[in-house]
Write a protein that holds these residues in place. Structure first.
Motif, PDB file in Angstrom:
ATOM      1  N   ARG A   1      -1.036  -2.408 -10.008  1.00  0.00           N
ATOM      2  CA  ARG A   1      -2.203  -1.853  -9.126  1.00  0.00           C
ATOM      3  C   ARG A   1      -3.458  -2.928  -9.028  1.00  0.00           C
ATOM      4  N   LYS A   2      -3.912  -3.000  -7.994  1.00  0.00           N
ATOM      5  CA  LYS A   2      -4.806  -3.994  -7.468  1.00  0.00           C
ATOM      6  C   LYS A   2      -6.204  -3.214  -6.988  1.00  0.00           C
ATOM      7  N   GLN A   3      -5.940  -2.241  -6.558  1.00  0.00           N
ATOM      8  CA  GLN A   3      -7.107  -1.635  -5.947  1.00  0.00           C
ATOM      9  C   GLN A   3      -6.720  -0.041  -5.639  1.00  0.00           C
ATOM     10  N   THR A   4      -7.754   0.795  -5.959  1.00  0.00           N
ATOM     11  CA  THR A   4      -7.612   2.377  -5.745  1.00  0.00           C
ATOM     12  C   THR A   4      -8.526   2.560  -4.501  1.00  0.00           C
TER      13      THR A   4
ATOM     14  N   SER B   1       0.739   5.763  -0.527  1.00  0.00           N
ATOM     15  CA  SER B   1      -0.303   6.753  -0.696  1.00  0.00           C
ATOM     16  C   SER B   1       0.200   7.656  -1.814  1.00  0.00           C
ATOM     17  N   ARG B   2      -0.778   8.340  -2.424  1.00  0.00           N
ATOM     18  CA  ARG B   2      -0.549   9.183  -3.618  1.00  0.00           C
ATOM     19  C   ARG B   2       0.730  10.037  -3.240  1.00  0.00           C
TER      20      ARG B   2
ATOM     21  N   GLU C   1       0.988  -1.206  -0.202  1.00  0.00           N
ATOM     22  CA  GLU C   1       0.008   0.042   0.077  1.00  0.00           C
ATOM     23  C   GLU C   1       0.823   1.221   0.074  1.00  0.00           C
TER      24      GLU C   1
ATOM     25  N   GLU D   1      -3.138   3.813  -2.910  1.00  0.00           N
ATOM     26  CA  GLU D   1      -3.077   2.673  -3.897  1.00  0.00           C
ATOM     27  C   GLU D   1      -2.508   1.284  -3.415  1.00  0.00           C
ATOM     28  N   ARG D   2      -3.220   0.301  -3.797  1.00  0.00           N
ATOM     29  CA  ARG D   2      -2.450  -1.043  -3.415  1.00  0.00           C
ATOM     30  C   ARG D   2      -2.254  -1.777  -4.453  1.00  0.00           C
ATOM     31  N   TYR D   3      -0.915  -2.301  -4.301  1.00  0.00           N
ATOM     32  CA  TYR D   3      -0.450  -3.205  -5.451  1.00  0.00           C
ATOM     33  C   TYR D   3       0.188  -4.433  -5.133  1.00  0.00           C
TER      34      TYR D   3
END
Length: 882
Positions: free
Chosen positions: A500-503, A488-489, A486, A508-510
């Motif tokens: 990228r897995k989830q926004t 942060s922007r 995880e 952002e989660r990778y």
């Protein structure tokens, strides 16, 4: 009426139960073994577990009881001890893969005579399964027996049916297989054995038996096993093998080479003598203190304990074999250091025979391997104890030389087990943690992952933080995505390999390839580790199973060493001596002691006795009061002979033992109410067996005969028994005969080879003192009233008894003194008995009583009834006051 339709699981249970109607069916359902219907009721009653119902609301609820599968062994042991058979029904497919009802099958039938688990076995006792067959037409029989827990396979032939049953009872089996038509004697039924009666076909079919024997023994013909002319034994063996195939669901390849017992090689001790001498159990049926084996057993291993049991039941009849064993016992008895070193090594040894059997049969657990490892680690110490003694210049006896020559240290197996196993293995393989780090590289990786997974994740996170210059990078986990990074922007751009897995708001989660790979390994590591450990466990089992022959050989070697050192340790502990064993019939014991009585007495308080049985006196008539020690003297003589012939030292100052082919005992009996036999009937049955079976080389111990009937009947029977034993060819049968019939003492000097002994008693100030010493000659009187007083009979009763005795003696109503000798000398002996030897001549008897002279001179055949009455009246007036 339509039959009740059962649910699928119960229907499966019923179908399987029909195949094993005589067994309790333990039916695996998930984490429990369940029982239903009558089996459930029996299990609930015998095990004390709750009886429930499969369908409590139904009109006819189905009784049900169950036990957890992980704790089933304890419950099984209880049922086996009570004589039940148990069919184990397991799931034979993975429930997760099953379509509909899980497939189940009976994988093994547990019976008292086929168990191999320690919970159901006595470590130092055999667990025999026997099969017996008798052919009345051929007047021949066979007895086969197997200890399934060790693979021992043996048998014998018999020409008399009673010999067959005597051997069967001697073996003390847990289970017996017999033809349905064969009548089982009462003494066999009274044992603890489970008796299975089966039809002669197919169980005792000879053709099928031959096929099974050849296959199990790996031979081409019966002559290889010396069985081609022994059809009865072959049938018994075939029944055993068929039963094992049906119950064990396993090839019989672990059985050892069949060996025949030759009764002529051993001193025969029937079950009556075993009981009377309390060799294994006290007269009350209990084991432990009060038995000979309890005094004798200084063994440290189960193998040695079982060998001691066998040798005590079957002592040698070969003087050469006895000397072979005696030499080994003497070596240890005379070498303290060697004995101590060997005992120290043997104390670490577990049951090699039963351990290797369980491992071979795949009925093993991790701790069996740990016990095996510990046992093998003791081998160098045992070997060094002997090798060092031989290297120091001491000449080893032949028995120990032979053991050293065949020694197999099993170094390869010991090294493998030491490298493989952790110090304290788990109870079950499924628990994991069985193998040491470094034993297998792939397993090490799985252990590292399963035990240090969090550290691996942390290392990967730190690596990504450093490589990407992302100190704010975090690691997270949820059930949907698994592990993720995880960022942060505001923290900056992610590296190129981040996917990228989830926004989410602000973050952002990778995932990365490395993270996904590590996650997959972590999630599967636990299952993979267990699978890998089980695979390695199976490989280790196969390695050990392949070495079974070597393990069994060393188990036998250690058992023999343990046997020798045990006899030596007993000899040192109790101050026993090495007897001389000869092939003649003389028995000469100086200062002999009863080992069991001495062990229970205060130190130094036992009074030893001399016993001599030789050509001048084959039969000893022993008289003396009760409680004086007659029975002890008799029994200790028989025990000393048995000890000598098993290669042991004996409790005496000096002993010369002429080999005995059989030892018989007849001691105080009790009613056998189960068979409707009175005390006297039991007594006469045992006496009949002795008179029919005793031979020239037998030793007979008779402790009272004829007490259960009238005085004159009993005296007559006892007298006739002495005559019969004295008349046997070769100078009579060696006999010690304790009796209260003082009339028998008059046979010394009249019957050749008969001598009198008595237990010395001293009178002091109105009391009697038992000296407990055997001395020549007859007892002067019985001291019965004095013994009654010592036993606590009330004083008024004792006083009145003395008054009555005085009156009877005064009136000449008691047959004692001169009257005894008169009756004895005037009674004709059995025709054909040889004249007494000059050495047995007695001093002239005292003058006869006048009444005896008158009575002897009477011509009874010409005496009328009236004349007889007149004579009695005349004699009463003349002699009534004497």
């Amino acid at each position: 009426m339509n039959p009740v339709k059962l649910p699928p699981a119960l229907d499966q249970y019923v179908r399987l139960k029909q195949e094993y109607p005589d067994a309790l069916l333990f039916y695996r359902m998930g984490d429990f073994y369940e029982l239903f219907f009558e089996d459930a009721r029996a299990a609930s009653r015998e095990l004390g577990i709750t009886l429930t119902s499969r369908n409590p609301g139904a009109e006819n609820p189905v009784p049900m009881a169950g036990v957890p599968h992980h704790a089933v062994s304890g419950y099984l042991a209880q049922l086996l001890e009570k004589g039940f058979k148990i069919a184990i029904c397991d799931q034979i497919e993975d429930p997760k893969l099953a379509k509909g009802l899980v497939k189940r099958a009976v994988t093994r039938v547990l019976t008292p005579g086929t168990v191999s688990e320690d919970e159901s076995l006595e470590s130092k006792a055999h667990n025999y399964l026997c099969a017996v067959f008798w052919d009345a037409g051929a007047n021949a029989g066979g007895l086969a027996f197997i200890d399934y827990s060790t693979g021992e396979f043996s048998g014998l032939c018999a020409k008399r049916e009673r010999d067959l049953w005597q051997w069967l009872i001697k073996l003390s089996p847990r289970e017996i297989i017999a033809p349905q038509a064969l009548e089982i004697p009462g003494p066999v039924k009274e044992t603890r054995a489970l008796i299975n009666a089966y039809p002669a076909s197919p169980y005792f079919d000879r053709a099928q038996a031959v096929d099974k024997i050849l296959a199990a023994q790996g031979v081409a013909q019966l002559s290889t096993l010396d069985l081609d002319d022994k059809p009865e034994l072959v049938r018994a063996m075939g029944a055993l093998l068929l039963y094992l195939v049906q119950t064990q669901k396993h090839p019989l390849s672990h059985l050892g080479q069949f060996t025949q017992v030759t009764p002529g090689d051993h001193l025969l001790i029937d079950e009556v003598t075993e009981r009377n001498l309390e060799l294994f159990r006290r007269l009350d049926g209990r084991k432990g203190p009060g038995t000979l084996i309890h005094v004798l057993d200084q063994t440290l291993t189960p193998m040695g304990g079982r060998l001691l049991e066998t040798r005590l039941r079957q002592p040698w009849l070969d003087a050469g074999k006895i000397a072979y064993d005696q030499d080994a016992v003497a070596f240890f008895a005379q070498n303290d250091g060697v004995l101590l070193d060997l005992r120290r090594a043997l104390d670490r040894v577990y049951d090699l025979e039963r351990l290797s059997t369980r491992i071979y049969l795949n009925r093993t657990a991790p701790r069996d391997f740990a016990a095996l490892r510990e046992s093998l680690a003791a081998l160098p110490g045992a070997h060094a104890a002997l090798a060092d003694a031989a290297g120091s210049g001491d000449k080893l006896p032949a028995a120990l030389d032979d053991l050293l020559a065949a020694w197999d240290g099993l170094d390869d197996l010991r090294a493998t087990l030491a490298a493989a196993l952790v110090d304290s293995p788990p109870v079950l393989v499924s628990e994991g943690g069985l193998f040491r780090p470094g034993y297998d590289r792939e397993l090490d990786e799985l252990l590292e992952l399963s035990e240090h997974g969090e550290a691996k994740l942390k290392e990967l996170l730190e690596e990504e933080q450093r490589a990407g210059g992302l100190p704010k990078l975090k690691l997270g986990y949820n059930r949907v995505f698994g592990y993720y990074f995880e960022l942060s922007r505001a923290a900056g751009q992610p590296p190129a390999h981040f996917v990228r897995k989830q926004t989410l708001a602000g973050v952002e989660r990778y995932v990365t390839q490395a993270l996904s790979t590590l996650e997959e390994k972590l999630l599967s590591a636990s299952d993979s580790r267990k699978s890998m450990e089980y695979k390695l466990f199976c490989e280790l089992r196969e390695l050990v199973a392949a070495a079974r022959a070597r393990l069994m050989a060393m188990g036998r070697a250690l058992g023999l060493l343990d046997y020798y050192q045990s006899l030596a340790a007993a000899a040192r502990k109790w101050d026993w001596v090495r007897p001389a064993v000869t092939r003649d019939l003389d028995i000469v014991i100086k200062a002999g002691r009863h080992p069991v009585v001495e062990a229970q007495a205060a130190p130094g308080s036992f009074i030893p006795n001399d016993v001599t049985i030789d050509a001048a006196g084959r039969i000893a008539i022993i008289t003396g009061p009760n409680m004086a020690g007659k029975s002890t003297a008799l029994r200790q003589t028989a025990i000393i002979v048995i000890l000598a012939q098993m290669g042991s030292f004996v409790p005496a100052r000096e002993a010369t033992i002429g080999l005995a082919g059989r030892v018989f005992t007849r001691v105080g009996a009790s009613d056998n109410l189960a068979q409707g036999q009175s005390t006297f009937m039991v007594e006469m049955t045992e006496t009949a067996r002795i008179l029919r079976q005793a031979g020239r080389d037998s030793l007979v111990i008779l402790d009272e005969i004829g007490r259960g009937t009238s005085t004159f009947d009993g005296l007559s029977l006892a007298w006739a028994v002495v005559e019969d034993l004295a008349a046997r060819p070769g100078g009579g049968v060696r006999t010690l005969f304790a009796t209260h019939y003082f009339e028998l003492t008059g046979l010394e000097g009249r019957l050749p080879g008969v001598r009198n002994l008595n237990i010395a008693v001293k009178e002091y100030k109105g009391d009697i003192v038992f000296l407990r010493r055997l001395v020549p000659g007859p007892a002067d009187r019985s001291y019965g009233i004095e013994v009654a007083r010592l036993a606590g009979v009330p004083r008024p009763v004792v006083a009145r008894a003395r008054e009555i005795l005085a009156g009877l003696e005064k009136k000449g109503k008691q047959l004692r003194g001169e009257t005894i000798r008169a009756i004895t000398e005037n009674q004709p002996l059995l025709p054909g008995l040889p004249a007494p030897r000059e050495t047995c001549a007695q001093p002239d008897p005292p003058d006869e009583h006048p009444l005896v002279k008158k009575f002897t001179a009477l011509d009874i055949d010409r005496l009328t009834p009236l004349e007889a009455l007149n004579l009695l009246h005349e004699w009463k007036n003349a002699f009534g006051g004497e």
